[in-house]
Motif scaffolding. Structure first.
Motif, PDB file in Angstrom:
ATOM      1  N   PRO A 224     -16.749  -2.862 -21.236  1.00  0.00           N
ATOM      2  CA  PRO A 224     -15.761  -1.927 -21.782  1.00  0.00           C
ATOM      3  C   PRO A 224     -16.286  -0.497 -21.810  1.00  0.00           C
ATOM      4  O   PRO A 224     -17.426  -0.244 -22.220  1.00  0.00           O
ATOM      5  CB  PRO A 224     -15.531  -2.468 -23.205  1.00  0.00           C
ATOM      6  N   GLY A 225     -15.481   0.441 -21.321  1.00  0.00           N
ATOM      7  CA  GLY A 225     -15.878   1.843 -21.259  1.00  0.00           C
ATOM      8  C   GLY A 225     -16.405   2.260 -19.906  1.00  0.00           C
ATOM      9  O   GLY A 225     -16.469   3.453 -19.607  1.00  0.00           O
ATOM     10  N   ASP A 226     -16.780   1.289 -19.058  1.00  0.00           N
ATOM     11  CA  ASP A 226     -17.281   1.621 -17.714  1.00  0.00           C
ATOM     12  C   ASP A 226     -16.153   2.086 -16.812  1.00  0.00           C
ATOM     13  O   ASP A 226     -15.013   1.591 -16.887  1.00  0.00           O
ATOM     14  CB  ASP A 226     -17.939   0.397 -17.071  1.00  0.00           C
ATOM     15  N   ILE A 227     -16.476   3.032 -15.934  1.00  0.00           N
ATOM     16  CA  ILE A 227     -15.555   3.483 -14.886  1.00  0.00           C
ATOM     17  C   ILE A 227     -16.228   3.238 -13.550  1.00  0.00           C
ATOM     18  O   ILE A 227     -17.377   3.637 -13.331  1.00  0.00           O
ATOM     19  CB  ILE A 227     -15.195   4.973 -15.050  1.00  0.00           C
ATOM     20  N   SER A 228     -15.524   2.587 -12.662  1.00  0.00           N
ATOM     21  CA  SER A 228     -16.118   2.150 -11.390  1.00  0.00           C
ATOM     22  C   SER A 228     -16.221   3.287 -10.387  1.00  0.00           C
ATOM     23  O   SER A 228     -15.562   4.322 -10.507  1.00  0.00           O
ATOM     24  CB  SER A 228     -15.269   1.031 -10.784  1.00  0.00           C
ATOM     25  N   GLU A 229     -17.056   3.054  -9.379  1.00  0.00           N
ATOM     26  CA  GLU A 229     -16.982   3.843  -8.156  1.00  0.00           C
ATOM     27  C   GLU A 229     -15.707   3.438  -7.424  1.00  0.00           C
ATOM     28  O   GLU A 229     -15.095   2.413  -7.755  1.00  0.00           O
ATOM     29  CB  GLU A 229     -18.212   3.576  -7.289  1.00  0.00           C
ATOM     30  N   PRO A 230     -15.250   4.191  -6.433  1.00  0.00           N
ATOM     31  CA  PRO A 230     -14.045   3.791  -5.696  1.00  0.00           C
ATOM     32  C   PRO A 230     -14.188   2.379  -5.116  1.00  0.00           C
ATOM     33  O   PRO A 230     -15.204   2.051  -4.502  1.00  0.00           O
ATOM     34  CB  PRO A 230     -13.937   4.846  -4.600  1.00  0.00           C
ATOM     35  N   VAL A 231     -13.171   1.562  -5.344  1.00  0.00           N
ATOM     36  CA  VAL A 231     -13.154   0.181  -4.859  1.00  0.00           C
ATOM     37  C   VAL A 231     -12.059   0.062  -3.808  1.00  0.00           C
ATOM     38  O   VAL A 231     -10.884   0.324  -4.080  1.00  0.00           O
ATOM     39  CB  VAL A 231     -12.882  -0.815  -6.010  1.00  0.00           C
ATOM     40  N   SER A 232     -12.451  -0.339  -2.605  1.00  0.00           N
ATOM     41  CA  SER A 232     -11.497  -0.433  -1.502  1.00  0.00           C
ATOM     42  C   SER A 232     -10.840  -1.805  -1.472  1.00  0.00           C
ATOM     43  O   SER A 232     -11.519  -2.840  -1.510  1.00  0.00           O
ATOM     44  CB  SER A 232     -12.216  -0.175  -0.174  1.00  0.00           C
ATOM     45  N   THR A 233      -9.496  -1.806  -1.391  1.00  0.00           N
ATOM     46  CA  THR A 233      -8.733  -3.049  -1.200  1.00  0.00           C
ATOM     47  C   THR A 233      -7.657  -2.778  -0.167  1.00  0.00           C
ATOM     48  O   THR A 233      -7.516  -1.654   0.337  1.00  0.00           O
ATOM     49  CB  THR A 233      -8.065  -3.535  -2.509  1.00  0.00           C
ATOM     50  N   GLU A 234      -6.863  -3.774   0.101  1.00  0.00           N
ATOM     51  CA  GLU A 234      -5.768  -3.610   1.073  1.00  0.00           C
ATOM     52  C   GLU A 234      -4.723  -2.606   0.604  1.00  0.00           C
ATOM     53  O   GLU A 234      -3.901  -2.128   1.399  1.00  0.00           O
ATOM     54  CB  GLU A 234      -5.083  -4.959   1.299  1.00  0.00           C
ATOM     55  N   PHE A 235      -4.749  -2.252  -0.692  1.00  0.00           N
ATOM     56  CA  PHE A 235      -3.744  -1.335  -1.234  1.00  0.00           C
ATOM     57  C   PHE A 235      -4.217   0.114  -1.243  1.00  0.00           C
ATOM     58  O   PHE A 235      -3.421   1.026  -1.464  1.00  0.00           O
ATOM     59  CB  PHE A 235      -3.375  -1.755  -2.660  1.00  0.00           C
ATOM     60  N   GLY A 236      -5.502   0.340  -1.042  1.00  0.00           N
ATOM     61  CA  GLY A 236      -6.042   1.694  -1.066  1.00  0.00           C
ATOM     62  C   GLY A 236      -7.372   1.703  -1.803  1.00  0.00           C
ATOM     63  O   GLY A 236      -8.132   0.723  -1.751  1.00  0.00           O
ATOM     64  N   TYR A 237      -7.640   2.802  -2.508  1.00  0.00           N
ATOM     65  CA  TYR A 237      -8.898   2.956  -3.239  1.00  0.00           C
ATOM     66  C   TYR A 237      -8.608   3.051  -4.744  1.00  0.00           C
ATOM     67  O   TYR A 237      -7.762   3.846  -5.169  1.00  0.00           O
ATOM     68  CB  TYR A 237      -9.643   4.206  -2.765  1.00  0.00           C
ATOM     69  N   HIS A 238      -9.310   2.234  -5.508  1.00  0.00           N
ATOM     70  CA  HIS A 238      -9.084   2.153  -6.948  1.00  0.00           C
ATOM     71  C   HIS A 238     -10.265   2.749  -7.715  1.00  0.00           C
ATOM     72  O   HIS A 238     -11.420   2.474  -7.398  1.00  0.00           O
ATOM     73  CB  HIS A 238      -8.957   0.692  -7.407  1.00  0.00           C
TER      74      HIS A 238
END
Length: 300
Positions: A224-238
């Motif tokens: 909780p509280g963590d923010i990820s690096e960009p995560v690539s999926t079929e929908f784009g970057y999260h």
């Protein structure tokens, strides 16, 4: 629910067919029924054929019906409760009258019940009996903890929000703005390309298997509280922020109890076998021993 109703209806059709040809509606004369060219079909032959085709299922259905009726009486299920089930069914399908409900069940679900009284007796009352028996299933603390140990991974949940963008460059820009103290909600409204943008990127809670694999892998590795690096999926970057994560037994106790209770609820066939085991069934004619005790629930 309607799988059970349809199968119960099939059994009822067989009962009606057998009863109408061997009892109710029977003509005053016995013997010949139909002459086909040089062959006479007798009533005895017709009855024997009906017994061969439907007799076992009809007898089983009669036994099941009586067991359910007796269990309903034992559980003190009142007609008012069955009536409430009927009204709930009407509300669920947005109909007002009995005739409208019957028409819907017959046309949409091919349910061969032609009266409300049949619906109550053959569908709604058994439904109430089973529900009350299921609610009586008891779970000890040991049962719940054991279930948690066996199913911890599938029970764990994450509450998260995200910002979804089309390309890695924009994702990196969003990540930098977050690092500089920008509001996650405002950036989601500005950049996010999916429907969560209007609610600050909120995705609610989810368990494993509900999100695409790269997103899930990232979310369940965060605190909780963590923010990820960009995560690539079929929908784009999260860009994902985890708001809460439930992993301990104490966090998940309510979910554990619900899941463990569902796991212990018997199937339709197991439920009917339970009634058979509880009932006092005495076979008066050995011919029918296999018919009764090799039973399968009509809803199985």
């Amino acid at each position: 629910m309607y799988q059970s109703i349809l199968k119960a209806g099939t059994a009822l059709t067989a009962v009606v067919c057998l009863a109408s040809c061997t009892g109710e509606g029977q003509s005053d004369t016995s013997g010949d029924v139909v002459q086909v060219n040089d062959t006479t079909i007798t009533e005895d032959a017709l009855t024997a054929e009906l017994r061969e085709r439907y007799g076992k299922q009809v007898l089983q259905d009669m036994v099941h019906t009586k067991l359910i009726e007796d269990k309903a009486e034992q559980l003190e299920i009142q007609s008012e409760q069955v009536e409430q089930e009927l009204q709930t069914l009407k509300q669920q399908y947005e109909v007002e009258t009995d005739d409208e409900l019957l028409t819907l069940l017959q046309s949409q679900f091919q349910l061969p019940v032609d009266s409300i009284s049949s619906l109550k007796k053959d569908v709604l009352q058994p439904q109430l009996v089973r529900r009350q028996m299921n609610e009586a299933v008891e779970l000890s603390e040991e049962d719940k903890r054991s279930y948690y140990e066996e199913h911890q991974e599938e029970l764990e949940s994450v509450t998260a929000r995200h910002i979804l963008v089309d390309d890695e460059k924009t994702a990196a820009k969003v990540k930098d703005e977050l690092a500089d103290g920008a509001s996650f909600e405002e950036l989601a409204a500005e950049y996010s390309t999916d429907g969560s943008a209007s609610s600050g990127g909120e995705l609610g809670s989810f368990t494993r298997g509900q999100m695409v694999e790269p997103f899930e892998k990232a979310a369940f590795s965060m605190n909780p509280g963590d923010i990820s690096e960009p995560v690539s999926t079929e929908f784009g970057y999260h860009i994902i922020e985890v708001l809460d994560r439930k992993t301990t037994y104490e966090d998940l106790e309510t979910d554990v109890e619900e899941a463990a209770r569902r796991d212990q609820i018997p199937t339709e066939q197991e439920w009917m076998q339970q009634l058979m085991d509880e009932g006092n069934i005495e076979i008066k004619d050995a011919l029918y021993e296999d018919w009764v005790h090799s039973q399968k629930s009509p809803a199985s």
